[in-house]
Write a protein that holds these residues in place. Structure first.
Motif, short mmCIF file in Angstrom:
data_model
loop_
_atom_site.label_atom_id
_atom_site.label_comp_id
_atom_site.label_asym_id
_atom_site.label_seq_id
_atom_site.Cartn_x
_atom_site.Cartn_y
_atom_site.Cartn_z
N ASP A 1 0.84 -1.19 0.00
CA ASP A 1 0.00 0.00 0.00
C ASP A 1 0.88 1.24 0.00
O ASP A 1 1.38 1.65 1.04
CB ASP A 1 -0.91 0.00 1.22
CG ASP A 1 -1.92 1.12 1.21
OD1 ASP A 1 -2.09 1.75 0.15
OD2 ASP A 1 -2.54 1.36 2.25
N PRO A 2 1.09 1.88 -1.15
CA PRO A 2 2.01 3.02 -1.21
C PRO A 2 1.52 4.28 -0.50
O PRO A 2 2.32 5.08 -0.05
CB PRO A 2 2.16 3.28 -2.71
CG PRO A 2 0.93 2.73 -3.31
CD PRO A 2 0.53 1.56 -2.45
N ASP A 3 0.19 4.47 -0.35
CA ASP A 3 -0.29 5.70 0.28
C ASP A 3 -0.44 5.58 1.79
O ASP A 3 -0.79 6.54 2.46
CB ASP A 3 -1.60 6.17 -0.35
CG ASP A 3 -2.72 5.18 -0.19
OD1 ASP A 3 -2.47 4.05 0.26
OD2 ASP A 3 -3.87 5.54 -0.51
N VAL A 4 -0.20 4.44 2.38
CA VAL A 4 -0.17 4.14 3.81
C VAL A 4 -1.49 4.41 4.51
O VAL A 4 -2.06 3.53 5.13
CB VAL A 4 0.97 4.91 4.53
CG1 VAL A 4 0.97 4.59 6.00
CG2 VAL A 4 2.31 4.59 3.90
N SER A 5 -2.03 5.59 4.43
CA SER A 5 -3.24 5.94 5.18
C SER A 5 -4.42 6.09 4.22
O SER A 5 -4.37 6.88 3.30
CB SER A 5 -3.01 7.25 5.93
OG SER A 5 -4.16 7.61 6.63
N ASP A 6 -5.50 5.35 4.47
CA ASP A 6 -6.65 5.40 3.59
C ASP A 6 -7.82 6.16 4.20
O ASP A 6 -8.47 6.95 3.54
CB ASP A 6 -7.12 3.99 3.24
CG ASP A 6 -6.09 3.25 2.40
OD1 ASP A 6 -5.46 3.90 1.56
OD2 ASP A 6 -5.92 2.06 2.60
#
Length: 73
Positions: free
Chosen positions: A61-66
């Motif tokens: 997951d490259p954006d870490v925070s969803d």
């Protein structure tokens, strides 16, 4: 608007969540999590038959925070 349930209702489980029927001014999540699952998994129902063959899941997951849960009373 009030809810009218005219038939059977089946809830298998509620794990720390909220089930709401009827009027609600504001509903917000109290927690957030992420689950990585391949094809043919996480199926719900009474009679399940899945034929998926080869399945692969990439949990990167490259954006870490969803979904940030902050200031949530």
């Amino acid at each position: 608007m009030p809810s009218i349930i005219a038939g059977p209702l089946k809830i298998n489980s509620v794990g720390g969540g909220v089930v709401n029927f009827g009027d609600a001014f504001y509903l917000s999540p109290k927690s957030a999590d992420k689950t990585n699952a391949g094809s043919g998994s996480l199926n719900t129902g009474d009679f399940i038959n899945t034929n998926t063959g080869l399945s692969s899941t990439n949990p990167f997951d490259p954006d870490v925070s969803d979904q940030n849960v902050t200031a949530n009373a």
